[in-house]
Design a protein around this motif. Structure first.
Motif, PDB file in Angstrom:
ATOM      1  N   GLY A   1       0.784  -1.232   0.000  1.00  0.00           N
ATOM      2  CA  GLY A   1       0.000   0.000   0.000  1.00  0.00           C
ATOM      3  C   GLY A   1       0.811   1.275   0.000  1.00  0.00           C
ATOM      4  N   ALA A   2       2.110   1.176  -0.305  1.00  0.00           N
ATOM      5  CA  ALA A   2       2.912   2.396  -0.384  1.00  0.00           C
ATOM      6  C   ALA A   2       2.468   3.233  -1.580  1.00  0.00           C
ATOM      7  N   ARG A   3       2.633   4.543  -1.469  1.00  0.00           N
ATOM      8  CA  ARG A   3       2.381   5.399  -2.622  1.00  0.00           C
ATOM      9  C   ARG A   3       3.660   5.419  -3.468  1.00  0.00           C
ATOM     10  N   VAL A   4       3.580   4.823  -4.640  1.00  0.00           N
ATOM     11  CA  VAL A   4       4.758   4.665  -5.496  1.00  0.00           C
ATOM     12  C   VAL A   4       4.709   5.721  -6.595  1.00  0.00           C
ATOM     13  N   LEU A   5       5.662   6.647  -6.563  1.00  0.00           N
ATOM     14  CA  LEU A   5       5.697   7.743  -7.534  1.00  0.00           C
ATOM     15  C   LEU A   5       6.826   7.487  -8.521  1.00  0.00           C
ATOM     16  N   ALA A   6       6.463   7.319  -9.781  1.00  0.00           N
ATOM     17  CA  ALA A   6       7.433   7.045 -10.847  1.00  0.00           C
ATOM     18  C   ALA A   6       7.755   8.350 -11.549  1.00  0.00           C
ATOM     19  N   LEU A   7       8.985   8.823 -11.367  1.00  0.00           N
ATOM     20  CA  LEU A   7       9.337  10.175 -11.838  1.00  0.00           C
ATOM     21  C   LEU A   7      10.143  10.115 -13.134  1.00  0.00           C
ATOM     22  N   ASP A   8       9.972  11.162 -13.952  1.00  0.00           N
ATOM     23  CA  ASP A   8      10.704  11.256 -15.224  1.00  0.00           C
ATOM     24  C   ASP A   8      12.131  11.736 -14.977  1.00  0.00           C
ATOM     25  N   THR A   9      12.935  10.895 -14.358  1.00  0.00           N
ATOM     26  CA  THR A   9      14.324  11.247 -14.073  1.00  0.00           C
ATOM     27  C   THR A   9      15.061   9.949 -13.792  1.00  0.00           C
ATOM     28  N   ASP A  10      16.327  10.043 -13.431  1.00  0.00           N
ATOM     29  CA  ASP A  10      17.080   8.842 -13.073  1.00  0.00           C
ATOM     30  C   ASP A  10      17.100   8.681 -11.557  1.00  0.00           C
ATOM     31  N   PHE A  11      17.836   7.682 -11.063  1.00  0.00           N
ATOM     32  CA  PHE A  11      17.830   7.417  -9.633  1.00  0.00           C
ATOM     33  C   PHE A  11      18.350   8.619  -8.844  1.00  0.00           C
ATOM     34  N   ASP A  12      19.414   9.238  -9.344  1.00  0.00           N
ATOM     35  CA  ASP A  12      19.967  10.401  -8.640  1.00  0.00           C
ATOM     36  C   ASP A  12      18.946  11.531  -8.553  1.00  0.00           C
ATOM     37  N   GLY A  13      18.164  11.686  -9.611  1.00  0.00           N
ATOM     38  CA  GLY A  13      17.110  12.705  -9.605  1.00  0.00           C
ATOM     39  C   GLY A  13      16.063  12.418  -8.530  1.00  0.00           C
ATOM     40  N   CYS A  14      15.705  11.139  -8.372  1.00  0.00           N
ATOM     41  CA  CYS A  14      14.752  10.762  -7.316  1.00  0.00           C
ATOM     42  C   CYS A  14      15.338  11.055  -5.939  1.00  0.00           C
ATOM     43  N   MET A  15      16.619  10.751  -5.807  1.00  0.00           N
ATOM     44  CA  MET A  15      17.306  10.988  -4.530  1.00  0.00           C
ATOM     45  C   MET A  15      17.299  12.483  -4.195  1.00  0.00           C
ATOM     46  N   ARG A  16      17.567  13.308  -5.191  1.00  0.00           N
ATOM     47  CA  ARG A  16      17.569  14.765  -4.955  1.00  0.00           C
ATOM     48  C   ARG A  16      16.194  15.221  -4.470  1.00  0.00           C
ATOM     49  N   ILE A  17      15.150  14.717  -5.091  1.00  0.00           N
ATOM     50  CA  ILE A  17      13.799  15.164  -4.726  1.00  0.00           C
ATOM     51  C   ILE A  17      13.411  14.680  -3.326  1.00  0.00           C
ATOM     52  N   VAL A  18      13.741  13.427  -2.998  1.00  0.00           N
ATOM     53  CA  VAL A  18      13.353  12.938  -1.671  1.00  0.00           C
ATOM     54  C   VAL A  18      14.142  13.675  -0.577  1.00  0.00           C
ATOM     55  N   ARG A  19      15.376  14.056  -0.887  1.00  0.00           N
ATOM     56  CA  ARG A  19      16.136  14.829   0.110  1.00  0.00           C
ATOM     57  C   ARG A  19      15.551  16.226   0.281  1.00  0.00           C
ATOM     58  N   GLU A  20      15.091  16.783  -0.803  1.00  0.00           N
ATOM     59  CA  GLU A  20      14.450  18.096  -0.718  1.00  0.00           C
ATOM     60  C   GLU A  20      13.146  18.011   0.104  1.00  0.00           C
ATOM     61  N   LEU A  21      12.381  16.948  -0.114  1.00  0.00           N
ATOM     62  CA  LEU A  21      11.143  16.780   0.661  1.00  0.00           C
ATOM     63  C   LEU A  21      11.473  16.620   2.154  1.00  0.00           C
ATOM     64  N   ALA A  22      12.556  15.887   2.436  1.00  0.00           N
ATOM     65  CA  ALA A  22      12.959  15.706   3.834  1.00  0.00           C
ATOM     66  C   ALA A  22      13.443  17.018   4.435  1.00  0.00           C
ATOM     67  N   ALA A  23      14.198  17.778   3.636  1.00  0.00           N
ATOM     68  CA  ALA A  23      14.715  19.064   4.126  1.00  0.00           C
ATOM     69  C   ALA A  23      13.566  20.017   4.457  1.00  0.00           C
ATOM     70  N   ARG A  24      12.465  19.907   3.717  1.00  0.00           N
ATOM     71  CA  ARG A  24      11.301  20.753   4.014  1.00  0.00           C
ATOM     72  C   ARG A  24      10.453  20.209   5.171  1.00  0.00           C
ATOM     73  N   GLY A  25      10.860  19.061   5.690  1.00  0.00           N
ATOM     74  CA  GLY A  25      10.101  18.494   6.808  1.00  0.00           C
ATOM     75  C   GLY A  25       8.810  17.810   6.388  1.00  0.00           C
ATOM     76  N   LEU A  26       8.659  17.525   5.097  1.00  0.00           N
ATOM     77  CA  LEU A  26       7.420  16.902   4.617  1.00  0.00           C
ATOM     78  C   LEU A  26       7.448  15.388   4.761  1.00  0.00           C
ATOM     79  N   VAL A  27       8.634  14.818   4.617  1.00  0.00           N
ATOM     80  CA  VAL A  27       8.768  13.364   4.761  1.00  0.00           C
ATOM     81  C   VAL A  27       9.956  13.059   5.677  1.00  0.00           C
ATOM     82  N   TYR A  28       9.949  11.859   6.218  1.00  0.00           N
ATOM     83  CA  TYR A  28      11.101  11.368   6.978  1.00  0.00           C
ATOM     84  C   TYR A  28      11.918  10.492   6.039  1.00  0.00           C
ATOM     85  N   LEU A  29      13.224  10.705   5.981  1.00  0.00           N
ATOM     86  CA  LEU A  29      14.083  10.063   4.987  1.00  0.00           C
ATOM     87  C   LEU A  29      14.571   8.693   5.465  1.00  0.00           C
ATOM     88  N   ALA A  30      14.278   7.663   4.673  1.00  0.00           N
ATOM     89  CA  ALA A  30      14.627   6.298   5.075  1.00  0.00           C
ATOM     90  C   ALA A  30      15.791   5.728   4.285  1.00  0.00           C
TER      91      ALA A  30
END
Lengths: 442, 442
Positions: A196-225
């Protein structure tokens, strides 16, 4: 004894201490990695004999002092000592078999060879060990009101997302997985989707996904795992403690671990070092970090005598979970190598596939990463780096049931870069007893 | 105490006793099933408290009185008491988690619901439990010179062949697998192939393969490993003993097991009955045999109040391992039902798929057979047969990692007879932080 405590601190030694329930992932001073520091003085007030007895007593069908039997939480004072019982999210991870690979040992000229079966677990990989700690600490922080996020999140294409999604689901906490669109098969996604995870498939490579998840964590929106989070290492280090425990509180001579991002190598060191420092074992084993030749930045650094890892472009390898060119935990692993008189070895696609095929014929069922570990152990033995008399443990990091395509590819002789010398194929016959008799083994 | 012994005898009570190392599969008098009889008087000379303490002590990281930690061999006196240490072929089977499914329990209105994770094991199914006993006894017989065969053999399309091939490989004993050509995908064969079994694909159906393997066994050319062999039940019955042990030596109120050939239902009874007779638990749980509605001969017999099972033509079901129309162990299971005040329930494709999807969203990862078990537990609860206050254990028989196609089919809404109401699919997005933020959970 005083209640043990732990906190985050900078891995390089900058000043600062932060509670484990705080959402912090890098040192604010140097931007480097963090680590978990334990109150060793408090832990040392319990004797080595008492720790051994306590850990042995907790390896039990009925949990004592822990909510349910678990290889990780049976070592809770050494892992995340301040998580209350009712915040622990566990699937009974750990306590996996230390399989004595007798036939394979004989074939390889090693007197004692064990495979630590970390893949025989809830989600089918060793990632469960770290994720139970991370999700339990998040659960604690959320319940205490000190953490407010919309989800726990990771960028991942494999075992990390499966483990995070399972533990998140068990905790009732929302999980988000980011991955590069079109670069991951739906088969690889089926575990997080099912959980039941929300799986978001982004138009980028793995590093691009990593950049976005770190940005979301930096904004306090998600906890980084992701694995830069040192809580995961605290869980994974229990593999080392379990290995020693299963050998009657002795360190093996060698421990070989397939590694890409290098967090698991650092975790082995953390576990063995803590067991030695608190007197439960009398020495550290030697470490072999085993890499796929197609993704071998640590091997290259080691061969050149460098103390820093230069990123490489990782090529495709069957050992897909360690296809990493720029390993996050390289500084941690360098420290482990140094302290454990370690070596780095690598295995080609041919070598890892052969090692799996040989192992499978002795009753193991090795995933490609485990094949890398076994192949490296065999190579070190052949070169005399590992002596005939030494006791060797290879860590199996995932269930081969996740790698049916690899097994099929081998036995159907379709793997790139691989000559399937041990391929086994079905024999088609008429349904006639006499014909079948002729095809029985001699 | 006198050394415990065991022998084969006729399940229906005809005269005769044969050693466990003898290759005998049916009663020579009535051609019916055999069972293993233990010397209960010898076992009863050890008190219940002593047995409990001994079994608890052996649930340990370091084996005592057994060659390696194993859920089966830790109960060796009750299983196959005369196998010497050096003949035991073990992968560390058993000792699987009894997972407290708290979220699913709450959703289902059951106070305590546990899932016994028999699939989290070496070859990914509960078949390991029986196969370690069968292969160890064969190993003993071969080494003692009392058995000379060219291979251990089975007719199987799935988990049985995987387990036999793995244990045979670990023992260094040749394995032959017979299966119907063209009716089994190579994916289903990859485990026996990898383990080096000789896989013979015959131009016939499953029954034709069964006839041929029985003929080979009758001629003394192979040792028969199919489920009519009662040695396998001796290993499987340890599931019951473990469940009681994990509950602090208490029987649950209900145990629910997905069953096709019905050997595992018989094994549960054998284990619980022995634990009760020797005083380790004070009563038997009630039994629910859970069948797929598409392959439900036992359910039909139960609903009609019949004591014999009339074979049916089994239709296709996602729960492929229990797609059996003419169950070998029906007489054994009938006795179990009677003694355990049991019921038979069935689950449609929709019900089993829904149960899996619900379970997965709570952190479990349920194979289709486990889905049948969970669905039947929920149905019995909904009808009030299972009371809210009762403690229920559902036995999970295999790893869902073996069923990726099923999981994918569900989440891609492609399963026949199934409306995927809980399907979860990836969400494709541009690689833009603000867009991703809009798609986070609330």
């Amino acid at each position: 004894m005083p209640k043990p405590t732990a906190h985050f601190r900078c891995f390089r030694g900058c000043a600062g201490a932060w509670p484990l329930t705080q959402a912090i992932y890098r040192c604010p001073t140097c931007d480097g990695l963090l680590e978990v520091a334990h109150d060793r003085a408090a832990l040392a007030q319990t004797s080595a004999d008492e720790w051994r007895a306590r850990f042995d007593a907790r390896w039990s069908p009925t949990a004592r002092e822990i909510p349910m039997p678990s290889g990780v939480w049976s070592k809770r004072e050494w892992v995340a000592p301040e998580v209350p019982d009712d915040c622990i999210v566990s699937t009974g991870e750990g306590m996996t078999a230390l399989y004595p690979a007798k036939l394979l040992a004989k074939q390889s000229g090693i007197r004692e060879l064990y495979v630590k079966q970390c893949g025989t677990t809830h989600t089918g990989s060793f990632k469960d060990l770290g994720m139970t700690v991370l999700v339990s600490v998040v659960n604690q922080a959320v319940r205490q009101g000190s953490l407010k996020v919309r989800a726990i999140a990771c960028a991942s294409t494999g075992d990390t997302s499966a483990a995070l999604a399972a533990y998140g689901a068990a905790a009732g906490l929302p999980v988000v997985v980011l991955l590069p669109r079109g670069m991951v098969s739906v088969g690889q996604l089926v575990q997080p989707l099912a959980h039941g995870a929300r799986v978001l498939a982004l138009d980028t490579d793995f590093d691009g996904c990593m950049r976005i998840v770190r940005e979301l964590a930096a904004r306090g929106l998600v906890y980084l795992a992701n694995s830069m989070n040192p809580l995961r290492i605290e869980g994974q280090k229990t593999v080392a403690i379990e290995i020693a425990q299963q050998l009657g509180w002795q360190a093996p001579d060698w421990v070989v671990i397939p590694s890409g991002n290098l967090g698991n190598a650092a975790a082995l060191y953390a576990g063995f070092a803590m067991a030695r420092d608190l007197g439960l074992v009398d020495r550290l084993p030697r470490l072999c970090v085993a890499q796929a030749a197609n993704a071998d930045p640590m091997y290259r650094a080691f061969m050149k005598g460098q103390t820093e890892v230069t990123p490489v472009v990782a090529k495709a390898t069957q050992a897909s979970a360690i296809r990493i060119g720029n390993p996050v935990s390289a500084p941690r692993a360098m420290a482990a190598l140094k302290a454990m008189n370690g070596v780095v070895e690598e295995a080609t696609e041919q070598e890892l596939a052969d090692a799996c095929a040989k192992a499978d014929r002795t009753g193991l069922y090795a995933c490609p990463h485990t094949g890398v570990g076994l192949a490296c152990a065999m190579k070190l033995r052949a070169r005399g780096v590992i002596a005939e008399s030494e006791r060797v443990v290879v860590v199996s990091t995932a269930s081969a049931l996740k790698f049916t395509e690899f097994k099929l590819g081998y036995h159907e002789k379709k793997l790139p870069e691989v000559d399937s010398t041990l391929a086994n194929e079905p024999i088609a016959l008429p349904a006639d007893v006499e014909t079948v008799v002729q095809h029985l083994p001699p």
